[in-house]
Design an enzyme around this catalytic site. Structure first.
Site, mmCIF file in Angstrom:
data_model
loop_
_atom_site.group_PDB
_atom_site.id
_atom_site.type_symbol
_atom_site.label_atom_id
_atom_site.label_comp_id
_atom_site.label_asym_id
_atom_site.label_seq_id
_atom_site.Cartn_x
_atom_site.Cartn_y
_atom_site.Cartn_z
ATOM 1 N N ARG A 251 7.599 15.300 2.537
ATOM 2 C CA ARG A 251 7.022 14.462 1.482
ATOM 3 C C ARG A 251 5.831 15.207 0.887
ATOM 4 O O ARG A 251 4.768 15.250 1.504
ATOM 5 C CB ARG A 251 6.596 13.134 2.099
ATOM 6 C CG ARG A 251 6.284 12.034 1.116
ATOM 7 C CD ARG A 251 5.540 10.907 1.818
ATOM 8 N NE ARG A 251 4.142 11.247 1.994
ATOM 9 C CZ ARG A 251 3.376 10.785 2.986
ATOM 10 N NH1 ARG A 251 3.851 9.966 3.886
ATOM 11 N NH2 ARG A 251 2.108 11.140 3.057
ATOM 12 N N HIS A 255 2.325 8.858 0.453
ATOM 13 C CA HIS A 255 3.357 7.886 0.847
ATOM 14 C C HIS A 255 3.709 7.003 -0.350
ATOM 15 O O HIS A 255 4.867 6.880 -0.726
ATOM 16 C CB HIS A 255 2.861 7.038 2.011
ATOM 17 C CG HIS A 255 3.737 5.871 2.301
ATOM 18 N ND1 HIS A 255 5.021 6.013 2.760
ATOM 19 C CD2 HIS A 255 3.524 4.534 2.161
ATOM 20 C CE1 HIS A 255 5.568 4.814 2.903
ATOM 21 N NE2 HIS A 255 4.685 3.903 2.548
ATOM 22 N N TYR A 264 -5.153 12.369 6.530
ATOM 23 C CA TYR A 264 -4.416 12.717 7.753
ATOM 24 C C TYR A 264 -3.594 14.002 7.660
ATOM 25 O O TYR A 264 -3.163 14.525 8.670
ATOM 26 C CB TYR A 264 -3.490 11.551 8.156
ATOM 27 C CG TYR A 264 -2.539 11.086 7.062
ATOM 28 C CD1 TYR A 264 -1.339 11.759 6.826
ATOM 29 C CD2 TYR A 264 -2.837 9.984 6.258
ATOM 30 C CE1 TYR A 264 -0.468 11.343 5.827
ATOM 31 C CE2 TYR A 264 -1.977 9.565 5.260
ATOM 32 C CZ TYR A 264 -0.791 10.240 5.045
ATOM 33 O OH TYR A 264 0.060 9.835 4.062
HETATM 34 C C1 LIG Z 1 9.908 -3.342 9.173
HETATM 35 C C2 LIG Z 1 8.776 -2.669 8.481
HETATM 36 N N1 LIG Z 1 7.688 -2.295 9.176
HETATM 37 C C3 LIG Z 1 6.647 -1.712 8.554
HETATM 38 C C4 LIG Z 1 6.669 -1.494 7.206
HETATM 39 C C5 LIG Z 1 5.464 -0.877 6.498
HETATM 40 N N2 LIG Z 1 5.783 0.530 6.104
HETATM 41 C C6 LIG Z 1 6.221 0.807 4.869
HETATM 42 S S1 LIG Z 1 6.643 2.395 4.709
HETATM 43 C C7 LIG Z 1 6.259 2.752 6.296
HETATM 44 C C8 LIG Z 1 6.505 4.139 6.828
HETATM 45 C C9 LIG Z 1 7.956 4.529 6.710
HETATM 46 O O1 LIG Z 1 8.160 5.832 7.155
HETATM 47 P P1 LIG Z 1 9.588 6.492 7.125
HETATM 48 O O2 LIG Z 1 10.588 5.589 7.728
HETATM 49 O O3 LIG Z 1 9.476 7.849 7.713
HETATM 50 O O4 LIG Z 1 9.953 6.581 5.577
HETATM 51 P P2 LIG Z 1 9.205 7.391 4.445
HETATM 52 O O5 LIG Z 1 8.199 6.483 3.821
HETATM 53 O O6 LIG Z 1 8.580 8.584 5.068
HETATM 54 O O7 LIG Z 1 10.271 7.754 3.480
HETATM 55 C C10 LIG Z 1 5.744 1.631 6.928
HETATM 56 C C11 LIG Z 1 5.220 1.601 8.309
HETATM 57 C C12 LIG Z 1 7.818 -1.914 6.504
HETATM 58 N N3 LIG Z 1 7.933 -1.757 5.183
HETATM 59 N N4 LIG Z 1 8.867 -2.475 7.154
#
Ligand SMILES: Cc1ncc(C[n+]2csc(CCOP(=O)(O)OP(=O)(O)O)c2C)c(N)n1
Ligand SMILES: [Mg+2]
Lengths: 349, 326
Positions: A251, A255, A264
Site C-alpha cells: 500500500r 490506509h 507508523y
Molecule cells: C470487522 C471489522 N473490523 C475492523 C474494521 C476496521 N478496519 C477497517 S480497515 C482495517 C484494516 C484492514 O486491513 P487489511 O485487511 O489488511 O486490508 P487493507 O486495508 O490493507 O486493504 C480495519 C481494522 C472493519 N472495517 N471491519
C-alpha cells in the site's frame, strides 16, 4: 495440485521489467487494456484523494501501488462470474463492470444504487471478511445450478485473521466450490504490520491447512497475476474446487484519507516498494515489445484523466440523495409504521 | 385432516417447499441423516437427496454468511441454527449482511432466506441452550422475526417466510415442538407475516404474548374468567418484527388494559416495545398502568430454577388482576 504448500513466489516480470517467467497468452489489445486500467487506477486513486482534501469527496481508500493486483484479479472474469471485496477492490470492481459513476456515488456518501446487476459485484464490504462467506454461498449456488461460473473474492492481509475468512476456506474445501480467494497482502492493516497479524509466513500455508491449494504471486506483476488467475479459474471451472492466491503487494498511500501513515511506517519501505512499482514495470515490458510508445503513453494519461474528470463533473451535478429511498430500500414490503416515519421526515423537508 | 405436532408441521412445510421449488435448500448442523437434534428435518435428506438437504461444518457464521451468497445468487436457502444462543455467532452476518444487502445495493441484490432456530425455555436443556435473545434480532433493521405459537401457524408462517423477499428469523419454541397437536392441512398455505392474531376475544384486558407464552396466557385467561368473571383477550403477536401495531392498538382501545408476557428478561425486551406502541396509539384508552410478566434481568435460569424464574400462569393471572384493581 499437491496440497503441500509451495510458497515459491510466482513472477513473470522482475521489478525492473525483465521477463523471468512464461508470459500468459494475451493479445496486444489485451495488454494495452490491462495497462490502461492500471494507469486509470493510479489516476483514480490520486484524484480521489485530492478531491477528498478539497472537501469534494468522502473518506477514500487509496489503491496506489496495488493496481496490478486489483486489475489482475478481475481482468479474466466473464460477465457471469461474481466478484466481491472490500473498499480496497474498488479498481477491480470497475474492471469487472461497475461504472466509475457507482464508485463516485459510493465513496461520495450516497446510497450506492447504481451498481448494475450484470457486474455481479456486491457493494464493497465494510465489515471485513464477511464478503468471503458470501463468495462461498454464491459459489455454492453456482455449483448447485451446474453453471461454469466462478466467485472471486478479495480480502486484505489483516482481515484474514477474522473467523469468517477461516470458516470460508473450510467450507469451500468441504463443498469443493468454484471460488477463488485473493489475499491482497499489502503489508499493513491500517497501522498493524503483516508480521503482527499471523505467525504463518505465507497465506498459502494457511490455505494448505484447509486443504485449499494456494499460489503465492508477485502482486505487483500484472502478468503473474493474470497467469495465476488463469490457473485458478481453470481449476474452478473444471470442478477442481477453490484456490487461494496471495498477491504480495504494498500500500503506497495511506490506509484511507483519514489515516496518517507517517505515524507508523518506516520511510525506507516506500523507497523499496517504489522501485517495485507495478506500472513502471509493465510499461517497460510493453515498450520493450513495441506495444506502447512514449507518445501513446502520454496520450493514455490524458485520456484516463479526462474520463475521470468527466465522471466527477456528472457526480457533482447529481441531485441531493433522495430521502424517500432511505425508507424504501430497507424491506421489500415495508410495514405501516415505517410509512408513518417516512411521512414524518418528508413533511419536515 | 391429520393432527400434527409443531415439529411435524414444520417438517411438512419444509418438505412442501423442497417439493415445489428447486431453489430451496435446507442445511445446518446435523440436519441430514440425523434429521436435526429435534428431528424437525427428519427424513428430508433421504427423500430429497444430499444436494438439497445437507450437513454443514460446525460454523454458524459460515452457515448464515453462505446462505446470504446463495440467496443473492438465486436460491432460497433455509438454514438451521441448532439453538438460538448459537445464532449470536452468526449475529454479524445476520444483522449487518443479510438484513442490509437490499439497502446497501440500492435494491439490486436481495436476500430472501430463512434462518430457523429453536428458542425458549421450560424443557430443562443444558445452560446456554434456551436463552431468549429475540429482542436483539427484532432491533435489527431489514430483518423479520417470527415466533409461532402452534402447529397450524408454524406451517403457514414458514411458507410465508420462504415467500418473503427479505431475510426472516424463524423462532421455534422448544417447548411447543411436541406439547400440542393440531389439525394441519397437507397443502401449502400461508399465514401472513407482520400480522398478530386474536386467539381469545375478551372485553376487560388484553394479554399480548408469543411462542409458548401464548398457551400460558390462554390458561391464565380461562382461569380468571372462571374464578372472577374477568374477560381477558389474548393476542398472539406471531411476528416480533415488524410488530402489528394496528392489532395492538385495536385491542387496547377495546379493553383499556394490557399485560405483556415474555420469557426473555425485562429490560429492553419486546414488552417495552409493545408498551411504547400502546403509548403512541392508545394512551388515552388506558384505564390502568400496563403490566409486564417477564423473566428478571439476570441470566436465563438453569434447569433447577426454570420453574421458579420463568413466567407462569399464577404470575400472569396476578398481573391481569392488578390491571383491574380500582
Ligand atoms: C470487522 C471489522 N473490523 C475492523 C474494521 C476496521 N478496519 C477497517 S480497515 C482495517 C484494516 C484492514 O486491513 P487489511 O485487511 O489488511 O486490508 P487493507 O486495508 O490493507 O486493504 C480495519 C481494522 C472493519 N472495517 N471491519
Ligand atoms: Mg492490508
Amino acid at each position: 495440485m499437491s496440497l503441500i504448500a509451495d510458497d515459491t513466489l510466482y513472477q513473470v516480470l522482475s521489478p525492473t521489467g525483465e521477463v523471468v517467467g512464461s508470459v500468459p497468452a494475451i493479445a496486444p489489445a489485451g495488454h494495452l487494456n490491462l495497462y490502461r486500467w492500471m494507469v486509470f487506477g493510479r489516476v483514480f486513486s490520486d484524484r480521489m484523494t485530492a478531491l477528498q482534501r478539497q472537501g469534494r469527496m468522502g473518506t477514500f481508500a487509496e489503491v496506489k501501488g496495488q493496481e496490478a493486483a486489483c486489475v489482475g484479479l478481475a481482468a479474466r472474469l466473464t460477465e457471469e462470474d461474481w466478484l466481491m471485496g472490500s473498499y480496497r477492490e474498488s479498481l477491480a470492481y470497475m474492471v469487472k463492470g461497475v461504472p466509475l459513476a457507482a464508485q463516485l456515488k459510493h465513496w461520495g456518501g450516497y446510497i450506492p444504487d447504481n451498481y448494475p446487476f450484470e457486474a455481479r459485484c456486491l457493494p464493497f464490504q465494510i465489515v471485513l471478511a464477511t464478503q468471503v462467506l458470501h463468495a462461498v454461498g454464491i459459489a455454492h449456488a453456482i455449483k448447485y445450478k451446474g453453471e461454469p461460473h466462478v466467485a472471486v473474492v478479495g480480502i486484505g492481509d489483516g482481515a484474514t485473521s477474522e473467523g469468517d475468512f477461516n470458516e470460508a476456506l473450510n467450507a469451500a474445501a468441504v463443498f469443493e466450490l468454484p471460488v477463488i480467494f485473493v489475499v491482497q497482502n499489502n503489508g499493513w492493516a491500517i497501522s498493524v504490520p503483516r508480521h503482527a497479524q499471523t505467525r504463518v509466513d505465507s497465506f498459502v500455508r494457511r490455505a494448505a491447512g484447509f486443504a485449499v491449494p494456494g499460489l503465492r504471486v508477485d502482486g505487483n506483476d500484472i502478468l503473474a497475476m493474470i497467469g495465476a488467475m488463469d490457473t485458478a479459474l481453470d481449476r474452478a471451472r473444471s470442478g477442481g474446487g477453490p484456490t487461494l492466491i496471495e498477491a504480495e503487494t504494498y500500500r503506497m498511500g495511506a490506509h484511507t484519507t483519514a489515516d496518517d501513515p507517517t505515524r507508523y511506517r518506516p520511510p525506507e519501505d516506500l523507497e523499496l516498494w517504489g522501485r517495485r512499482d507495478p506500472i513502471i514495470r509493465y510499461r517497460k515490458f510493453l515498450m520493450d515489445r513495441q506495444l506502447l510508445t512514449d507518445l501513446e503513453d502520454e496520450q493514455l494519461q490524458d485520456d484516463v484523466t479526462a474520463e475521470f474528470e468527466a465522471a466527477v463533473a456528472e457526480f457533482e451535478a447529481l441531485p441531493p440523495q433522495d430521502v424517500a429511498q432511505h425508507f424504501d430500500l430497507i424491506l421489500g414490503n415495508p410495514p405501516p409504521q415505517l410509512a408513518r416515519q417516512k411521512a414524518q421526515i418528508l413533511n419536515e423537508q | 385432516m391429520p393432527k400434527l405436532t409443531m415439529a411435524q408441521a414444520i417438517n411438512n412445510a419444509l418438505a412442501v417447499e423442497l417439493e415445489h421449488d428447486s431453489r430451496v435448500l435446507v442445511f445446518g448442523e446435523d440436519v441430514g441423516k440425523n434429521g436435526g437434534v429435534f428431528r424437525v428435518t427428519e427424513g428430508l435428506q433421504e427423500r430429497f437427496g444430499e444436494k438439497r438437504v445437507f450437513d454443514t461444518p460446525l460454523a454458524e457464521s459460515s452457515i448464515v454468511g453462505s446462505a446470504v451468497g446463495m440467496a443473492i445468487n438465486g436460491l432460497r436457502p433455509i438454514a438451521e441454527i441448532q439453538f438460538l444462543p448459537f445464532a449470536l455467532v452468526s449475529f454479524n452476518q445476520t444483522v449487518t449482511q443479510a438484513a442490509r444487502m437490499r439497502y446497501r445495493s440500492g435494491g439490486v441484490y436481495t436476500v430472501p432466506m430463512v434462518i430457523r432456530t429453536p428458542f425458549g425455555g421450560g424443557v430443562r436443556p443444558p445452560e446456554m441452550h434456551s436463552d431468549s435473545f429475540e429482542a436483539m434480532f427484532a432491533h435489527a433493521q431489514g430483518l423479520k422475526v417470527v415466533a409461532p405459537s402452534n402447529p397450524y401457524d408454524a406451517k403457514g408462517l414458514l411458507h410465508a417466510a420462504v415467500d418473503d423477499p427479505d431475510p426472516v428469523l424463524f423462532l421455534e419454541h422448544m417447548k411447543l415442538y411436541r406439547s400440542l397437536r393440531q389439525e394441519v392441512p397437507a397443502e401449502r398455505y400461508t399465514v401472513p407475516l407482520g400480522r398478530a392474531a386474536t386467539v381469545r376475544p375478551g372485553r376487560d384486558v388484553s394479554v399480548f404474548a408469543y411462542g409458548a407464552m401464548v398457551q400460558l396466557a390462554l390458561d391464565a385467561a380461562a382461569q380468571v374468567e372462571k374464578e372472577s368473571g374477568i374477560s381477558a383477550e389474548v393476542v398472539d403477536l406471531r411476528t416480533l418484527a415488524p410488530l402489528d401495531e394496528a392489532a395492538i392498538a385495536a385491542s387496547v382501545d377495546k379493553t383499556g388494559r394490557a399485560v405483556v408476557v415474555h420469557e426473555a428478561p425485562r429490560a429492553g425486551g419486546l414488552a417495552a416495545e409493545v408498551i411504547a406502541v400502546i403509548n403512541e396509539h392508545s394512551l388515552y384508552s388506558l384505564l390502568a398502568p400496563v403490566e409486564r410478566v417477564t423473566s428478571p434481568d439476570t441470566a436465563f435460569p438453569v434447569p433447577k430454577l426454570e420453574d421458579i424464574i420463568l413466567p407462569n400462569v399464577a404470575r400472569v393471572k396476578a398481573a391481569i388482576r392488578r390491571t383491574l384493581e380500582e
